[in-house]
Design an enzyme around this catalytic site. Structure first.
Site, PDB file in Angstrom:
ATOM      1  CG  ASP A   1      40.232  61.283  35.982  1.00  5.57           C
ATOM      2  OD1 ASP A   1      39.049  61.500  35.678  1.00  5.57           O
ATOM      3  OD2 ASP A   1      40.796  61.836  36.953  1.00  5.57           O
TER       4      ASP A   1
ATOM      5  CD  GLU B   1      35.709  67.066  40.669  1.00  8.61           C
ATOM      6  OE1 GLU B   1      35.760  68.299  40.683  1.00  8.61           O
ATOM      7  OE2 GLU B   1      36.320  66.361  39.833  1.00  8.61           O
TER       8      GLU B   1
ATOM      9  CG  HIS C   1      37.012  61.774  38.185  1.00  8.49           C
ATOM     10  ND1 HIS C   1      37.050  62.708  37.170  1.00  8.49           N
ATOM     11  CD2 HIS C   1      36.794  62.474  39.323  1.00  8.49           C
ATOM     12  CE1 HIS C   1      36.881  63.920  37.680  1.00  8.49           C
ATOM     13  NE2 HIS C   1      36.712  63.814  38.984  1.00  8.49           N
TER      14      HIS C   1
HETATM   15  C1  TNX Z   1      39.382  68.659  40.540  1.00 11.76           C
HETATM   16  S1  TNX Z   1      41.102  67.606  42.823  1.00 11.76           S
HETATM   17  C2  TNX Z   1      39.622  67.308  40.400  1.00 11.76           C
HETATM   18  C3  TNX Z   1      40.402  66.819  39.248  1.00 11.76           C
HETATM   19  C4  TNX Z   1      40.736  67.942  38.299  1.00 11.76           C
HETATM   20  C5  TNX Z   1      41.181  69.157  39.092  1.00 11.76           C
HETATM   21  C6  TNX Z   1      41.638  70.297  38.246  1.00 11.76           C
HETATM   22  C7  TNX Z   1      40.118  66.469  42.552  1.00 11.76           C
HETATM   23  C8  TNX Z   1      40.001  65.500  43.596  1.00 11.76           C
HETATM   24  N1  TNX Z   1      39.378  66.415  41.412  1.00 11.76           N
HETATM   25  O1  TNX Z   1      39.700  65.794  38.603  1.00 11.76           O
HETATM   26  O2  TNX Z   1      41.750  67.518  37.453  1.00 11.76           O
HETATM   27  O3  TNX Z   1      40.106  69.595  39.893  1.00 11.76           O
HETATM   28  O4  TNX Z   1      42.222  71.314  39.020  1.00 11.76           O
END
Ligand code: TNX
Length: 539
Positions: free
Chosen positions: A187, A322, A259
């Site tokens: 990440d 994301e 990420h």
């Molecule tokens: C969203 S769940 C993210 C993570 C974060 C998390 C915190 C997901 C696919 N991505 O990078 O750690 O929320 O709740």
């Protein structure tokens, strides 16, 4: 049909004087009844196992020794007198078992995974009565899981946990009959897997210079302490083998295209801009992501090649969540790919990125999982979707004929608060008490029966931005893990929170003896009582 079986058992129970009450097993078995009498054990035990049943019997013998101080030998011949029998039955469902406990012996029948789960049930029964002696109530159980995918995730990027702890984590998963460990290895804040071809991942990407103190984005304080580390390939092999002995498949996640800041810090040439980049020191989503250039694909394919050598899992998780598109919009290289491939926009480009990686993964005989953002711009042909932003992504994917794993944040994010945030240790946010986890049903009512077939199961996620050490992981995990186990294993029609909650205390007592840091059950009971003062909540 199942109701018929239950009814028949009740009648038999009434006639034979059997005690009908739920045995203290989590997750609740499909069918169970208690009989009269007990099975008692002295300081030693005899075990009998045939062929492929032997490794499970050996494991069970080791548990008898370590948890109950009982010396146990596995024999290849059926011993005379009181014994545990592990019998193979190839016609059993893969993970199902039949268990019969009588005063003169215990018999478990099934295929190896089922025998293992039967042994876990036996250990739970013994642990629930743990006094000076090993006692099991006479009983008959027929059991098998509701879903084939019963997962738990751990984010080892934001914070890292020792291999010794990962093994305990796997032990807990196995105890509660979970069978997929989703290992979040990379990440923005740290790359945690050794890749021999790219040594700077271990040297540079695994380190961050400091960590935010308090909550993002409000806090501006940092601790000034370098943080980092990575798992060597040897350690990874060790964890995968340990999991396998417990019938757990480890699914690695290598995040792309977002990420990925830690990787860019080590190899800035994979970005759309020149850098330099730094491994993130705070939490959130970052604009710098992999650039969809040929050298990036080459890098990711080489990384995944080493990953696939370490992880025999048929599934490989590529993240996909994301992804900020800002850099792609500004990048001539990214825009050139959009034109060359005749793509509409940057969403399409994300879809192209993922499809291309899927083609590579499929060419190695493996399958790809991605978070639900991989639906945007069109799903890759064989992709399995992990639905985290609620269930909508999962529902859409199932309707398109794709397999789905449900991990909706509102029900299964174990990084969320369990109670009043003024009284709880700092967490990311949200509110997820025990009964809310329990209330989850992974098969959405909106789907037709044939579409529901695509719901492979569910998984809880433990993101660790605000979970800095193993003790805190334990606190966030228990007792919510018990509820997860029942959500994915037990038949929906015969599980209720009221019945469940009565089976929780012996589980906690066992964890307590093992020094585990869980959240007290009374805290949940008080919360629930405040929400429903008349106590008229039937479920
Ligand atoms: C969203 S769940 C993210 C993570 C974060 C998390 C915190 C997901 C696919 N991505 O990078 O750690 O929320 O709740």
């Amino acid at each position: 049909m199942r109701r018929g079986v239950l009814l028949a058992l009740c009648v038999i129970g009434a006639v034979s004087g059997a005690v009908i009450q739920p045995l203290p097993i989590v997750p609740r078995p499909m069918v169970m009844r208690q009989l009269n009498g007990n099975f008692l054990l002295g300081p030693s035990a005899a075990l009998y196992a045939e062929g492929d049943a032997r490794p499970v019997a050996q494991w069970f013998a080791e548990q008898l020794r370590s948890e109950f101080g009982i010396a146990a030998e596995v024999a290849a011949q059926s011993p005379r007198g009181k014994a545990f029998h592990f019998l193979l039955d190839e016609s059993s469902p893969e993970e199902g078992y039949r268990l019969r406990i009588e005063p003169r012996g215990v018999t478990i029948v099934g295929r190896p995974a089922g025998l293992f789960y039967g042994a876990q049930s036996v250990l739970q029964l013994a642990a629930a009565r743990s006094g000076a002696t090993f006692v099991l109530p006479a009983a008959e159980i027929q059991d098998q899981p509701r879903f084939p995918y019963r997962g738990l995730h751990l984010d080892t990027s934001r914070h890292m946990f020792p291999v010794k702890f990962l093994k305990r984590y796997l032990d807990w998963m196995a105890r509660y009959k979970l069978n997929r460990f989703h290992w979040h290895l990379t990440d923005d804040q740290g790359w945690r897997i050794e890749i021999k071809q790219y040594p700077r991942l271990a040297e540079v990407a695994s380190m961050r210079k400091e960590t935010l103190v308090g909550h993002a984005p409000q806090s501006t304080r940092y601790d000034g302490k370098p943080y980092g580390g990575f798992y060597t390939q040897e350690q990874i092999r060790e964890v995968v083998a340990y999991a396998r002995e417990r019938f757990i498949t480890v699914i690695p996640e290598i995040e792309m295209p977002g990420h990925s800041l830690a990787a860019l810090a080590a190899y800035p040439e994979l970005a759309c801009t020149a850098g330099p980049f730094e491994t993130a020191t705070t939490w959130g989503v970052f604009k710098d992501v992999y650039c969809p250039k040929e050298n990036t694909f080459q890098f990711l394919e080489n990384v995944l090649t080493e990953v696939m050598e370490l992880f025999p899992s048929s599934y490989i998780h590529i993240g996909g969540d994301e992804v900020q598109k800002d850099r792609w919009k500004e990048s001539p290289a990214a825009q050139a790919v959009i034109r060359r491939e005749g793509l509409k926009d940057e969403s399409d480009l994300q879809s192209y990125f993922i499809r291309r990686m899927e083609r590579f993964i499929n060419s190695k005989g493996r399958r790809m999982i991605g978070w639900d953002e991989i639906l945007e711009g069109g799903l890759a042909p064989d992709a399995t979707v992990m639905s985290w932003r609620g269930e909508d992504g999962g529902i859409a994917a199932a309707r398109q004929g794709h397999d789905v794993i449900m991990t909706p944040d509102a029900y299964l994010y174990f990084d969320h608060y369990q109670g009043d945030r003024n009284q709880e240790p700092l967490a990311i946010g949200g509110m997820l008490p025990l009964d809310k986890v329990y209330s989850y049903n992974p098969a959405p009512a909106a789907l037709r029966a044939d579409e529901k077939q695509h719901i492979l199961g569910a998984q809880a996620n433990v993101w660790t931005e605000y979970i800095a050490d193993s003790r805190q992981v334990e606190y966030m995990l228990f007792p919510r893990l018990f509820a997860l186990a029942e959500v994915v294993w037990s038949p929906q029609e015969n599980r209720t929170y009221r019945d469940f909650i009565n089976r929780v205390p012996p589980q906690l007592a066992r964890l307590k003896r093992q020094g585990v840091n869980y959240r007290a059950l009374d805290a949940f009971k008080a919360q629930r009582a405040r929400r429903a003062p008349k106590n008229n909540d039937k479920n």
